[in-house]
Scaffold this active site. Structure first.
Site, PDB file in Angstrom:
ATOM      1  N   GLY A 193       0.833  -1.211   0.000  1.00 42.69           N
ATOM      2  CA  GLY A 193       0.000   0.000   0.000  1.00 42.69           C
ATOM      3  C   GLY A 193       0.863   1.253   0.000  1.00 42.69           C
ATOM      4  CB  SER A 209       0.503   4.062  -5.681  1.00 40.52           C
ATOM      5  OG  SER A 209       1.711   3.503  -6.094  1.00 40.52           O
ATOM      6  CD  GLU A 246       7.795  -2.497  -6.577  1.00 39.29           C
ATOM      7  OE1 GLU A 246       6.673  -2.841  -6.915  1.00 39.29           O
ATOM      8  OE2 GLU A 246       8.056  -1.413  -6.029  1.00 39.29           O
TER       9      GLU A 246
HETATM   10  C1  LIG Z   1       1.459  -3.246 -12.988  1.00 43.06           C
HETATM   11  C2  LIG Z   1       1.494  -2.270 -11.839  1.00 43.06           C
HETATM   12  C3  LIG Z   1       1.473  -2.750 -10.536  1.00 43.06           C
HETATM   13  C4  LIG Z   1       1.482  -1.833  -9.474  1.00 43.06           C
HETATM   14  N1  LIG Z   1       1.384  -2.336  -8.209  1.00 43.06           N
HETATM   15  C5  LIG Z   1       1.388  -1.476  -7.161  1.00 43.06           C
HETATM   16  C6  LIG Z   1       1.252  -1.953  -5.831  1.00 43.06           C
HETATM   17  O1  LIG Z   1       1.105  -3.165  -5.588  1.00 43.06           O
HETATM   18  N2  LIG Z   1       1.260  -1.059  -4.819  1.00 43.06           N
HETATM   19  C7  LIG Z   1       1.419   0.277  -5.022  1.00 43.06           C
HETATM   20  O2  LIG Z   1       1.469   1.028  -4.069  1.00 43.06           O
HETATM   21  N3  LIG Z   1       1.512   0.785  -6.288  1.00 43.06           N
HETATM   22  C8  LIG Z   1       1.500  -0.063  -7.356  1.00 43.06           C
HETATM   23  N4  LIG Z   1       1.575   0.423  -8.639  1.00 43.06           N
HETATM   24  C9  LIG Z   1       1.605   1.866  -8.841  1.00 43.06           C
HETATM   25  C10 LIG Z   1       2.958   2.388  -9.325  1.00 43.06           C
HETATM   26  O3  LIG Z   1       3.912   2.381  -8.302  1.00 43.06           O
HETATM   27  C11 LIG Z   1       2.711   3.813  -9.878  1.00 43.06           C
HETATM   28  O4  LIG Z   1       1.856   3.670 -10.988  1.00 43.06           O
HETATM   29  C12 LIG Z   1       3.986   4.500 -10.291  1.00 43.06           C
HETATM   30  O5  LIG Z   1       4.774   4.816  -9.178  1.00 43.06           O
HETATM   31  C13 LIG Z   1       3.687   5.792 -11.084  1.00 43.06           C
HETATM   32  O6  LIG Z   1       2.817   6.612 -10.382  1.00 43.06           O
HETATM   33  P1  LIG Z   1       1.464   7.193 -11.051  1.00 43.06           P
HETATM   34  O7  LIG Z   1       0.710   6.045 -11.652  1.00 43.06           O
HETATM   35  O8  LIG Z   1       0.785   8.026 -10.044  1.00 43.06           O
HETATM   36  O9  LIG Z   1       1.944   8.087 -12.278  1.00 43.06           O
HETATM   37  P2  LIG Z   1       2.490   9.585 -12.203  1.00 43.06           P
HETATM   38  O10 LIG Z   1       3.489   9.707 -11.116  1.00 43.06           O
HETATM   39  O11 LIG Z   1       1.320  10.501 -12.174  1.00 43.06           O
HETATM   40  O12 LIG Z   1       3.236   9.699 -13.588  1.00 43.06           O
HETATM   41  C14 LIG Z   1       2.513   9.821 -14.815  1.00 43.06           C
HETATM   42  C15 LIG Z   1       3.526   9.999 -15.931  1.00 43.06           C
HETATM   43  O13 LIG Z   1       4.268  11.214 -15.712  1.00 43.06           O
HETATM   44  C16 LIG Z   1       5.667  10.937 -15.702  1.00 43.06           C
HETATM   45  N5  LIG Z   1       6.329  11.756 -14.679  1.00 43.06           N
HETATM   46  C17 LIG Z   1       5.879  12.003 -13.414  1.00 43.06           C
HETATM   47  N6  LIG Z   1       6.769  12.778 -12.757  1.00 43.06           N
HETATM   48  C18 LIG Z   1       7.803  13.003 -13.610  1.00 43.06           C
HETATM   49  C19 LIG Z   1       9.042  13.699 -13.512  1.00 43.06           C
HETATM   50  N7  LIG Z   1       9.407  14.312 -12.377  1.00 43.06           N
HETATM   51  N8  LIG Z   1       9.864  13.715 -14.595  1.00 43.06           N
HETATM   52  C20 LIG Z   1       9.534  13.073 -15.743  1.00 43.06           C
HETATM   53  N9  LIG Z   1       8.376  12.395 -15.889  1.00 43.06           N
HETATM   54  C21 LIG Z   1       7.524  12.355 -14.849  1.00 43.06           C
HETATM   55  C22 LIG Z   1       5.805   9.471 -15.352  1.00 43.06           C
HETATM   56  O14 LIG Z   1       6.998   8.914 -15.895  1.00 43.06           O
HETATM   57  C23 LIG Z   1       4.569   8.872 -16.013  1.00 43.06           C
HETATM   58  O15 LIG Z   1       4.834   8.605 -17.365  1.00 43.06           O
HETATM   59  C24 LIG Z   1       1.548  -0.447  -9.720  1.00 43.06           C
HETATM   60  C25 LIG Z   1       1.556   0.018 -11.033  1.00 43.06           C
HETATM   61  C26 LIG Z   1       1.523  -0.869 -12.087  1.00 43.06           C
HETATM   62  C27 LIG Z   1       1.516  -0.330 -13.488  1.00 43.06           C
END
Ligand SMILES: Cc1cc2nc3c(=O)[nH]c(=O)nc-3n(C[C@H](O)[C@H](O)[C@H](O)COP(=O)(O)OP(=O)(O)OC[C@H]3O[C@@H](n4cnc5c(N)ncnc54)[C@H](O)[C@@H]3O)c2cc1C
Length: 408
Positions: free
Chosen positions: A139, A141, A256
């Site tokens: 937990g 994100s 991870e």
């Molecule tokens: C298959 C899968 C499994 C997952 N499992 C888990 C889980 O079990 N537990 C959990 O907690 N989370 C989980 N996640 C979530 C994952 O950790 C997040 O999706 C990830 O950290 C990205 O965060 P976000 O989705 O909020 O995207 P955002 O942070 O909003 O990013 C969106 C886009 O903007 C870009 N971006 C953002 N900031 C910057 C920057 N400073 N410079 C350049 N580009 C940027 C990113 O590269 C991305 O392309 C999972 C995700 C996936 C896809």
């Protein structure tokens, strides 16, 4: 470059082979339950049935699995020896014998508990987690805290000897099927962004928790949104010190990335791609004979070899007891990008037939490549999005100027 393991290690390999001959038969390997999910179809799920557990216990007793975990918590507590661990992984893989359980619990939480947990937490959780008897979800994100994880807002307030937790997590893999969650919670709202977070273990049966499935493009629902409404968690479920959760969680993330980027699974998917290219006709001959497809196959295999050699480099660092540092980030970024290229080529070879979903009778390779392709997009994001990894490698590894648009 010398890739031989040397006489001492080759005799260790013989010993491992002998153990496998005595304890794991071809029938045992064939008795694996049929894949029942996208992850299982892609080979990312390991067996935890009774036969597998009995075998694993013997392998632990012989010192082959969970070398880094003390015996009193269910590991085999061996002196660090990355080559021995590598040999065991290679030999077990050849005969499809159950290796260490992979997943967020054994691969991410256990090393964290070994490093930061209380004696009671270690005794209670580690053994059953290693055998796949306790399933964990992560937990971290939240809707507005992904790449910028330290912005998380789920609150934990201490009332007597309980935390009272309110807020929301998102993208929580397997939340509905897990018994426990390791969770990041803001417990010191007045502290600076990275300081006021605590790492807390939450029983998913606690009243006030609701996990709502999120449907993915594969059609599965492997993720959930998790809502916390006055969820009461004992104070003793805190891992590490109060407010130090960011530091504690760093060790989890390191594991991870290795879990997501490792080359083994990519080699397996690539082998499948080769078989596909040899079997599927393209303009009257197998796709593998088409010069454009051949070029792309060779390009991908070269990158795969580079990834495997990169892992050998990391193995050498392990033998020397050096921290992988940025090499771990490169592994994750390069491995997941390569996985995407494999999936993409499979889809190009299959053309329209690639759109047949798993379960549809005429889907080539049981629809595995459609699933693999869609998963590969997710893997570019999971455990830290590719753009962020590029930023970190660029700034810390290559000495490029900091990204002006980011405040970190
Ligand atoms: C298959 C899968 C499994 C997952 N499992 C888990 C889980 O079990 N537990 C959990 O907690 N989370 C989980 N996640 C979530 C994952 O950790 C997040 O999706 C990830 O950290 C990205 O965060 P976000 O989705 O909020 O995207 P955002 O942070 O909003 O990013 C969106 C886009 O903007 C870009 N971006 C953002 N900031 C910057 C920057 N400073 N410079 C350049 N580009 C940027 C990113 O590269 C991305 O392309 C999972 C995700 C996936 C896809």
């Amino acid at each position: 470059m010398d890739l031989s393991y040397g006489a001492e290690y080759e005799s260790y390999r013989d010993e491992v082979r002998q153990f496998l001959r005595e304890n794991w038969t071809a029938e045992d390997a064939a008795a694996a339950p049929p894949p029942d999910s996208a992850a299982a179809l892609l080979g990312a799920v390991v067996r935890t049935d009774e036969r597998a557990t009995q075998f694993r216990l013997k392998a632990i007793a012989r010192g082959y699995l969970y070398r880094h975990v003390p015996k009193r918590y269910g590991g085999s507590e061996q002196p660090p020896d990355a080559l021995k661990a590598q040999i065991v992984a290679e030999e077990f893989r050849k005969v499809r014998a159950p290796h260490e359980v992979v997943g967020q619990g054994p691969s991410m939480l256990v090393p964290t508990l070994v490093e930061h947990g209380t004696e009671e937490q270690k005794q209670f959780f580690i053994r059953d987690t290693l055998l796949g008897k306790i399933m964990w979800c992560q937990g971290y994100s939240e809707p507005n805290a992904g790449s910028d994880l330290a912005s998380l807002r789920t609150r934990g307030v201490l009332e007597g000897d309980h935390w009272v937790i309110n807020g929301q997590k998102i993208w929580t893999s397997n939340a509905r099927t897990s018994q426990w969650m390791f969770c990041l919670v803001r417990t010191e709202p007045e502290a600076s962004k990275h300081e006021g977070i605590s790492y807390i273990l939450i029983d998913m049966k606690t009243p006030g928790i609701e996990a709502r499935p999120l449907r993915q493009m594969t059609g599965d629902a492997d993720f959930d949104e998790v809502f916390f409404d006055n969820v009461r968690v004992p104070l003793s479920n805190l891992v590490g010190k109060r407010g130090q959760g960011w530091h504690v969680s760093r060790s989890t993330l390191k594991h991870e990335r290795a879990l997501i980027g490792g080359s083994m699974i990519h080699r397996r998917t690539f082998d499948g791609l080769l078989m596909l290219a040899q079997a599927v006709p393209l303009r009257g001959q197998p796709a593998s004979k088409n010069p454009v497809i051949r070029n792309r196959l060779v390009e991908i295999e070269s990158k795969l070899l580079a990834l495997e050699y990169h892992q050998y480099r990391m193995l050498t660092m392990g033998i020397r007891d050096e921290e992988p540092g940025l090499a771990g980030l490169v592994l994750k970024l390069y491995g997941t990008t390569l996985n995407y290229e494999i999936g993409r080529l499979a889809m190009d070879i299959l053309a329209d037939r690639g759109l047949l979903a798993p379960g549809e009778g005429s889907a080539p390779a049981m629809g595995m490549f459609l699933t693999a392709y869609m998963w590969s997009l997710g893997m570019l994001i999971a455990g830290g999005a590719a753009n962020i990894q590029r930023n970190v490698i660029g700034e810390r590894g290559l000495g490029l100027p900091r990204d002006a648009a980011t405040k970190r």
